[in-house]
Design a protein around this motif. Structure first.
Motif, PDB file in Angstrom:
ATOM      1  N   GLY A  96      41.271  34.023  48.788  1.00 33.48           N
ATOM      2  CA  GLY A  96      40.726  33.826  47.450  1.00 33.48           C
ATOM      3  C   GLY A  96      40.584  35.132  46.709  1.00 33.48           C
ATOM      4  O   GLY A  96      40.937  35.241  45.527  1.00 33.48           O
ATOM      5  N   ALA A  97      40.072  36.154  47.380  1.00 32.02           N
ATOM      6  CA  ALA A  97      39.904  37.472  46.762  1.00 32.02           C
ATOM      7  C   ALA A  97      41.253  38.035  46.348  1.00 32.02           C
ATOM      8  O   ALA A  97      41.419  38.515  45.214  1.00 32.02           O
ATOM      9  CB  ALA A  97      39.198  38.420  47.726  1.00 32.02           C
ATOM     10  N   LEU A  98      42.232  37.980  47.225  1.00 39.27           N
ATOM     11  CA  LEU A  98      43.555  38.540  46.917  1.00 39.27           C
ATOM     12  C   LEU A  98      44.275  37.747  45.829  1.00 39.27           C
ATOM     13  O   LEU A  98      44.999  38.318  45.019  1.00 39.27           O
ATOM     14  CB  LEU A  98      44.399  38.638  48.183  1.00 39.27           C
ATOM     15  CG  LEU A  98      43.883  39.641  49.221  1.00 39.27           C
ATOM     16  CD1 LEU A  98      44.761  39.619  50.463  1.00 39.27           C
ATOM     17  CD2 LEU A  98      43.765  41.041  48.656  1.00 39.27           C
ATOM     18  N   LYS A  99      44.046  36.437  45.779  1.00 36.05           N
ATOM     19  CA  LYS A  99      44.648  35.614  44.724  1.00 36.05           C
ATOM     20  C   LYS A  99      44.116  36.037  43.359  1.00 36.05           C
ATOM     21  O   LYS A  99      44.880  36.207  42.404  1.00 36.05           O
ATOM     22  CB  LYS A  99      44.344  34.136  44.979  1.00 36.05           C
ATOM     23  CG  LYS A  99      44.923  33.203  43.943  1.00 36.05           C
ATOM     24  CD  LYS A  99      44.632  31.757  44.296  1.00 36.05           C
ATOM     25  CE  LYS A  99      45.245  30.820  43.261  1.00 36.05           C
ATOM     26  NZ  LYS A  99      45.069  29.412  43.649  1.00 36.05           N
ATOM     27  N   LEU A 100      42.812  36.240  43.256  1.00 38.30           N
ATOM     28  CA  LEU A 100      42.219  36.672  41.995  1.00 38.30           C
ATOM     29  C   LEU A 100      42.685  38.082  41.626  1.00 38.30           C
ATOM     30  O   LEU A 100      43.049  38.345  40.474  1.00 38.30           O
ATOM     31  CB  LEU A 100      40.696  36.627  42.072  1.00 38.30           C
ATOM     32  CG  LEU A 100      39.983  37.069  40.791  1.00 38.30           C
ATOM     33  CD1 LEU A 100      40.296  36.122  39.639  1.00 38.30           C
ATOM     34  CD2 LEU A 100      38.493  37.152  41.038  1.00 38.30           C
ATOM     35  N   ILE A 101      42.712  38.967  42.597  1.00 38.13           N
ATOM     36  CA  ILE A 101      43.146  40.347  42.344  1.00 38.13           C
ATOM     37  C   ILE A 101      44.595  40.367  41.859  1.00 38.13           C
ATOM     38  O   ILE A 101      44.934  41.097  40.922  1.00 38.13           O
ATOM     39  CB  ILE A 101      42.959  41.216  43.596  1.00 38.13           C
ATOM     40  CG1 ILE A 101      41.462  41.385  43.895  1.00 38.13           C
ATOM     41  CG2 ILE A 101      43.645  42.568  43.441  1.00 38.13           C
ATOM     42  CD1 ILE A 101      41.164  41.959  45.272  1.00 38.13           C
ATOM     43  N   GLU A 102      45.443  39.578  42.476  1.00 38.33           N
ATOM     44  CA  GLU A 102      46.842  39.510  42.033  1.00 38.33           C
ATOM     45  C   GLU A 102      46.929  38.987  40.601  1.00 38.33           C
ATOM     46  O   GLU A 102      47.666  39.534  39.770  1.00 38.33           O
ATOM     47  CB  GLU A 102      47.661  38.624  42.968  1.00 38.33           C
ATOM     48  CG  GLU A 102      49.120  38.524  42.580  1.00 38.33           C
ATOM     49  CD  GLU A 102      49.938  37.695  43.552  1.00 38.33           C
ATOM     50  OE1 GLU A 102      51.169  37.876  43.558  1.00 38.33           O
ATOM     51  OE2 GLU A 102      49.375  36.882  44.307  1.00 38.33           O
ATOM     52  N   PHE A 103      46.170  37.941  40.297  1.00 42.32           N
ATOM     53  CA  PHE A 103      46.188  37.377  38.948  1.00 42.32           C
ATOM     54  C   PHE A 103      45.760  38.407  37.907  1.00 42.32           C
ATOM     55  O   PHE A 103      46.433  38.579  36.889  1.00 42.32           O
ATOM     56  CB  PHE A 103      45.281  36.145  38.857  1.00 42.32           C
ATOM     57  CG  PHE A 103      45.193  35.608  37.460  1.00 42.32           C
ATOM     58  CD1 PHE A 103      46.157  34.746  36.972  1.00 42.32           C
ATOM     59  CD2 PHE A 103      44.152  35.992  36.618  1.00 42.32           C
ATOM     60  CE1 PHE A 103      46.088  34.274  35.666  1.00 42.32           C
ATOM     61  CE2 PHE A 103      44.072  35.525  35.318  1.00 42.32           C
ATOM     62  CZ  PHE A 103      45.051  34.658  34.837  1.00 42.32           C
TER      63      PHE A 103
END
Length: 102
Positions: free
Chosen positions: A35-42
């Motif tokens: 979840g953290a990496l998905k938001l950071i990528e976005f």
């Protein structure tokens, strides 16, 4: 408002619509690394104002290493001492051999 990383995956669309910027805060280990990496990528891809402190910044570096530089095994040394050199050098407070201190 605080958004827990375990909520991001399920409520991603609502979260990105509700907030105009993000602080990737310390909190390792996150409840949901994905979840953290998905938001950071976005936020990186969409130029959303974001800053990371401490572990949050380290996760931003990991996301960049994986998705931009192609270093697929980039990881925090505290999670995987055998991961690539890139994370070992920049994921610690000093460039030491993490295997010697763990």
């Amino acid at each position: 408002m605080r958004v827990s990383t375990d909520i991001i995956e399920n409520d991603f669309e609502a979260i990105i619509r509700e907030y105009s910027g993000f602080w990737i805060a310390p909190g390792s280990p996150y409840k949901s690394m994905a979840g953290a990496l998905k938001l950071i990528e976005f936020v990186r891809e969409h130029n959303v104002p974001t800053f990371g402190t401490c572990g949050g910044f380290q996760h931003m570096v990991i996301e960049f290493a994986r998705n931009v530089l192609g270093i697929k095994d980039a990881e925090l040394a505290e999670y995987d001492p055998e991961a690539c050199f890139f994370h070992t050098l920049f994921g610690t407070s000093s460039p030491v051999d993490i295997k010697k201190v763990m």
